[in-house]
Design a protein around this motif. Structure first.
Motif: not given
Length: 167
Positions: A62-85
């Motif tokens: 997706p363009p624009g906000w869609g790319r940002r939404l997916y990137a935000g979901l990736c950030v949330l998953a990586a942030a959660f993983g970072t905290a657990v690791a």
């Protein structure tokens, strides 16, 4: 110079997640016989979630906000993983007399305890999580996973905040 397409970056993140899971399952678990502890399993969930979000983003593109939404979901998953690791690494570096006692297996907890209590116990970790079973270049598995999550987090944040790529 042409910047990287968001689709290629998301595909790269998805491939990184897939390669990480294949390594963990086939090499560490099947070949070396290392059983994952509850915190390891939680980190695997975060890697798979981030990889799925990245794959969906690459397929949808997706363009624009869609790319940002997916990137935000990736950030949330990586942030959660970072905290657990990070918690896992912390447990591994505790003095031996401060390591929590070993608890029941994840399967047992899921079968007998309420889900919320199981999640709480898993995220706390136990003595099984404090063991260093394998190292590469002097880094334990949780330390390597923490570096993986930090790299995914940085790339995902870049995807989230970078200017719109030229078409």
């Amino acid at each position: 110079m042409q910047s990287l397409s968001p689709r290629l970056v998301f595909f790269g993140l998805a491939i990184l997640a897939l390669a990480s899971m294949l390594f963990a399952y086939y090499y560490l678990q099947q070949h070396l016989g290392l059983a994952p502890c509850p915190l390891c399993m939680t980190q695997r969930v975060a890697v798979v979630a981030g990889g799925l979000f990245a794959l969906l983003a690459a397929l949808h593109n997706p363009p624009g906000w869609g790319r940002r939404l997916y990137a935000g979901l990736c950030v949330l998953a990586a942030a959660f993983g970072t905290a657990v690791a990070g918690r896992h690494v912390w447990l591994q570096h505790l003095p031996e007399d401060q390591v929590p006692a070993c608890g029941p297996s994840l399967e047992y907890m899921l079968e007998t305890l309420p889900f919320a209590e199981t999640v709480s116990m898993v995220l706390m970790g136990d003595g099984n999580c404090a063991e260093t079973q394998w190292t590469f270049l002097g880094l334990s598995i949780p330390e390597q996973t923490l570096l993986l999550f930090l790299a995914i987090l940085l790339v995902s944040l870049w995807q989230l905040f970078r200017a719109r790529p030229a078409a």
